[in-house]
Design a protein around this motif. Structure first.
Motif, PDB file in Angstrom:
ATOM      1  N   ASP A 136       3.254  -2.321   4.024  1.00 39.35           N
ATOM      2  CA  ASP A 136       4.594  -2.344   4.601  1.00 39.35           C
ATOM      3  C   ASP A 136       4.557  -1.638   5.950  1.00 39.35           C
ATOM      4  OD1 ASP A 136       5.807  -3.616   2.410  1.00 39.35           O
ATOM      5  OD2 ASP A 136       6.031  -1.724   1.341  1.00 39.35           O
ATOM      6  N   GLY A 137       5.335  -2.156   6.895  1.00 42.15           N
ATOM      7  CA  GLY A 137       5.475  -1.485   8.171  1.00 42.15           C
ATOM      8  C   GLY A 137       4.724  -2.108   9.321  1.00 42.15           C
ATOM      9  N   GLY A 179      10.669  -7.154   9.276  1.00 46.94           N
ATOM     10  CA  GLY A 179      11.280  -7.757   8.103  1.00 46.94           C
ATOM     11  C   GLY A 179      11.522  -9.237   8.227  1.00 46.94           C
ATOM     12  N   SER A 227       8.200 -11.022   7.818  1.00 39.45           N
ATOM     13  CA  SER A 227       7.758 -10.854   6.431  1.00 39.45           C
ATOM     14  C   SER A 227       8.564 -11.739   5.492  1.00 39.45           C
ATOM     15  CB  SER A 227       7.895  -9.382   6.008  1.00 39.45           C
ATOM     16  OG  SER A 227       7.063  -8.549   6.784  1.00 39.45           O
ATOM     17  N   SER A 274       0.011  -5.468  -5.660  1.00 40.74           N
ATOM     18  CA  SER A 274       1.138  -4.930  -4.901  1.00 40.74           C
ATOM     19  C   SER A 274       2.051  -4.081  -5.771  1.00 40.74           C
ATOM     20  CB  SER A 274       1.924  -6.079  -4.269  1.00 40.74           C
ATOM     21  OG  SER A 274       3.057  -5.601  -3.571  1.00 40.74           O
ATOM     22  N   GLY A 292       1.724  -4.052   0.764  1.00 39.23           N
ATOM     23  CA  GLY A 292       3.129  -3.701   0.630  1.00 39.23           C
ATOM     24  C   GLY A 292       3.933  -4.716  -0.149  1.00 39.23           C
ATOM     25  N   SER A 345       7.095  -5.506   0.562  1.00 39.05           N
ATOM     26  CA  SER A 345       7.765  -6.352   1.552  1.00 39.05           C
ATOM     27  C   SER A 345       6.777  -7.280   2.256  1.00 39.05           C
ATOM     28  CB  SER A 345       8.493  -5.493   2.590  1.00 39.05           C
ATOM     29  OG  SER A 345       7.581  -4.814   3.433  1.00 39.05           O
ATOM     30  N   ALA A 346       5.485  -6.941   2.205  1.00 40.18           N
ATOM     31  CA  ALA A 346       4.441  -7.775   2.804  1.00 40.18           C
ATOM     32  C   ALA A 346       3.805  -8.722   1.791  1.00 40.18           C
ATOM     33  CB  ALA A 346       3.363  -6.886   3.427  1.00 40.18           C
ATOM     34  N   ALA A 384       2.152   1.900   9.333  1.00 36.23           N
ATOM     35  CA  ALA A 384       2.265   1.637   7.893  1.00 36.23           C
ATOM     36  C   ALA A 384       3.205   2.648   7.253  1.00 36.23           C
ATOM     37  CB  ALA A 384       0.892   1.719   7.232  1.00 36.23           C
ATOM     38  N   GLY A 392       5.253   1.910   0.457  1.00 36.62           N
ATOM     39  CA  GLY A 392       6.040   0.839  -0.129  1.00 36.62           C
ATOM     40  C   GLY A 392       6.725   1.263  -1.409  1.00 36.62           C
TER      41      GLY A 392
END
Length: 324
Positions: free
Chosen positions: A5-6, A10, A13, A95, A102, A104-105, A271, A274
């Motif tokens: 994540d990061g 967003g 992603s 994950s 992440g 979100s990833a 990063a 998450g």
């Protein structure tokens, strides 16, 4: 090559998540054409085995390690559609249980590691085996090439995604060169591992190698496998457990290819932790026992999720065919 994540915003992603969900859904629909009973436990085994192999980071350069992605291996063993489903299962379990990639990833990682890696590996493998002599030695060369190219393709996928939504301010040409360069080296390892595993399966059960089922190959691996799938799956899971319990604690602790590029190019600090960062299994444990136990749990969960999900999908398809 798990994206945390990061690294990517967003919007990008989420877009990758939509594409990945559509791709996995399409793969599941197509898998119905080949979803024989023996393919379900075989796909679960492939997912669990790839999970184990991904824990075995190997050194590729000073201060850099790599690990198997598994896309090419999965599609050659169980076909492109079930192969995509198998690697997607691995990415999802990693994950949510291990904070490896992440949440979100998740769409980004599924797209790169399962869909791009798997489908590119399949095209390379089938292209080579279609035009060159139909021999097992050629098939193993094609397997090596598929593994190598699939890793470079997945790395290129990350660069495209980063160019669209990367949060850092870095030179994209430099990131591309670094990603492709280090992942070419990792791809050599991936190709060797993929060819070795496919060769071992072909030596005992060539009928279980989906990628060669219609090629009528000549050479050493020409005998028809006999017996049920249960014994083969049991042996495969036992080997995966040995890798997790014994070999994984000895794996390289150096940053993998993506981590090394992020460190060198100055975007590693982007990063963020998450949603699964507080999981008791996050980062696969902190000592030898923790790594071994995390590996064993991951293999069991990945196999169960893979077999359970495909079993439910097959049952739903059968019910749809039954007239009411």
């Amino acid at each position: 090559m798990h994206i945390p994540d990061g690294f990517i915003n967003g919007v990008t992603s989420a877009g990758a998540g939509v594409i990945a969900a559509g791709g996995v859904g399409a793969a599941l629909r197509q898998s119905g054409k080949v979803l024989q009973d023996k393919r379900i436990p075989m796909t679960g085994l492939v997912a669990a085995f790839i999970f184990a192999l991904q824990m075995l980071n190997f050194p590729v350069a000073a201060g850099t390690s790599g690990h198997l992605i598994g896309g090419a291996l999965a599609v050659i063993l169980v076909g492109p559609w079930l192969g995509v489903a198998a690697v997607s299962t691995v990415v999802i379990v990693q994950s949510f249980l291990f904070a490896d990639g992440g949440v979100s990833a998740l769409g980004l990682n599924t797209l790169n590691m399962a869909i791009i890696s798997g489908l590119v590996g399949w095209v390379v493998f089938r292209g080579i085996t279609r035009v060159l002599p139909k021999r097992w030695t050629i098939a193993l060369v094609a397997t090596f090439a598929a593994g190598l190219v699939s890793v470079v393709a997945a790395a290129t996928g990350f660069v495209v995604q980063y160019s669209l939504g990367g949060v850092g301010d870095v030179n994209l040409a430099t990131v591309f060169t670094a990603m492709v360069g280090v992942h070419f080296l990792i791809g050599i390892g991936e190709g060797l591992i993929t060819a070795a595993v496919v060769g071992l399966v072909a030596a005992s059960r060539p009928d279980l190698v989906f990628g060669t089922h219609d090629l009528n190959l000549t050479g050493s691996s020409t005998r028809i496998g006999r017996g049920g799938i249960g014994g083969f799956v049991g042996v495969g899971l036992a080997v995966a457990l040995v890798l997790a319990l014994v070999v994984a604690p000895l794996a390289s602790s150096d940053p993998d290819g993506l981590e090394r590029v992020a460190i060198d190019q100055g975007f590693a600090d982007d990063a963020v932790d998450g949603a699964a960062a507080d999981s008791p299994l996050a980062d696969y444990g902190e000592d030898t026992v923790g790594v071994s136990m995390a590996g064993a749990i991951g293999i069991a969960v990945t196999f169960a999720v893979g077999v359970g999900a495909l079993g439910m999908w097959a049952l739903m398809r059968r019910r749809r065919r039954v007239p009411t």
